[in-house]
Design an enzyme around this catalytic site. Structure first.
Site, PDB file in Angstrom:
ATOM      1  CB  SER A   1      -0.899   0.015   1.249  1.00 24.69           C
ATOM      2  OG  SER A   1      -1.505   1.283   1.431  1.00 24.69           O
TER       3      SER A   1
ATOM      4  CE1 TYR B   1      -4.542  -2.110   4.783  1.00 25.58           C
ATOM      5  CE2 TYR B   1      -3.547   0.047   4.508  1.00 25.58           C
ATOM      6  CZ  TYR B   1      -4.119  -1.085   3.968  1.00 25.58           C
ATOM      7  OH  TYR B   1      -4.264  -1.185   2.602  1.00 25.58           O
TER       8      TYR B   1
END
Length: 291
Positions: free
Chosen positions: A183, A196
């Protein structure tokens, strides 16, 4: 074919109350295919088998469809989003490919072994492994991240990648490849997504290290680090008013569609990228990151 335009149209405010979210409840639904197709007539993965985790929707669905159009049979692993998974299966079959649906929690090592076992029993080989499953639970302060949330995020996002590689590797041969979903948050950070972001940073390091470890076996390992992409994870994560503005803070001023990310995975899965390993592609709407 899904007709939703890939432009800067705002999404209406919306929320979902479960992770990682349901694609069929989104308005509009994410675009899983580009039109005209990028892959027509190109069977670059003919006769190969790909496992795609989180393959029921979002980026995973778009990757499964792209792989199918390139000639691969696809194992779609997903948690419990049955309606979305069945639609993915239909889309794969419409491309003339075979599909196997395997529901369950990739955070469990036994289930990861089951995915691999079913793939081998059904198709006889594993040529491409896409570790794409993920969850995210925003918190305003680090003190609000419970041990339970921390473990859930790490088990789903990064432990699963270890489990699946461990299970699949004995069945992978020279020329096979592994593609992990990282990401943009691994590079720019996210103050509300600390756990995350940490898993995504771990995925980048895992990708680089594993690529070196498997180089002599002729197995390539790469990653894709998407920016803001319109997937079920978004309405399942953020409040409705934030969803309506999602993606407008990148240079292109819009969220991307899964169909705009899938070509990265297709490229990394074929011989077109035969001299690329340990690298990360960045479909992120123009954000410049060092990685």
């Amino acid at each position: 074919m899904e007709p939703t335009p890939m432009d800067d149209t705002q999404r209406p405010p919306q929320e979902q109350d479960q992770q990682p979210g349901l694609q069929h409840e989104m308005d509009p639904e994410p675009v899983s295919e580009k039109s005209p197709s990028l892959y027509s007539g190109e069977q670059k993965l003919s006769g190969k088998t790909a496992i795609v985790t989180g393959g029921d929707s979002g980026i995973g669905r778009a990757v499964a469809v792209a792989f199918a159009e390139a000639g691969a049979h696809v194992v779609v692993a997903y948690l419990d989003e049955q309606e979305d998974a069945e639609k993915t299966a239909r889309m794969v079959e419409e491309k003339g490919a075979k599909v196997l649906l395997v529901p369950g929690d990739v955070g469990e090592p036994e289930h990861c072994s089951k995915i691999v076992d079913k793939a081998i029993m059904t198709f006889g080989s594993i040529d491409v492994l896409v570790n794409n499953a993920g969850v995210q639970y925003p918190q305003e302060n680090i003190g609000d991240i419970s041990p339970e949330q921390l473990l859930k995020t790490f088990r789903t996002n990064i432990f699963s990648q270890f489990y699946l590689v461990q299970a699949a590797l004995p069945h992978m041969k020279k020329g096979s490849c592994i593609i992990n979903t990282a990401s943009v948050t691994a590079y720019k950070g996210s103050p509300q997504l600390l756990d995350y972001s940490a898993t995504k940073g771990a995925i980048v390091s895992f990708t680089r290290s594993l690529s070196i470890a498997l180089a002599e076996k002729g197995i390539r390992v790469n990653a894709v680090a998407p920016g803001p992409i319109w997937t079920p994870l978004i309405p399942a994560t953020f409040p409705a008013e934030k969803v309506a503005k999602f993606g407008h803070d990148v240079p292109m001023k819009r969220a991307g569609e899964p169909a705009e990310v899938a070509p990265c995975y297709l490229f990394l899965s074929t011989d077109a990228s035969s001299y690329i390993s340990g690298q990360v592609l960045h479909p992120n709407g123009g954000e410049v990151v060092n990685g």
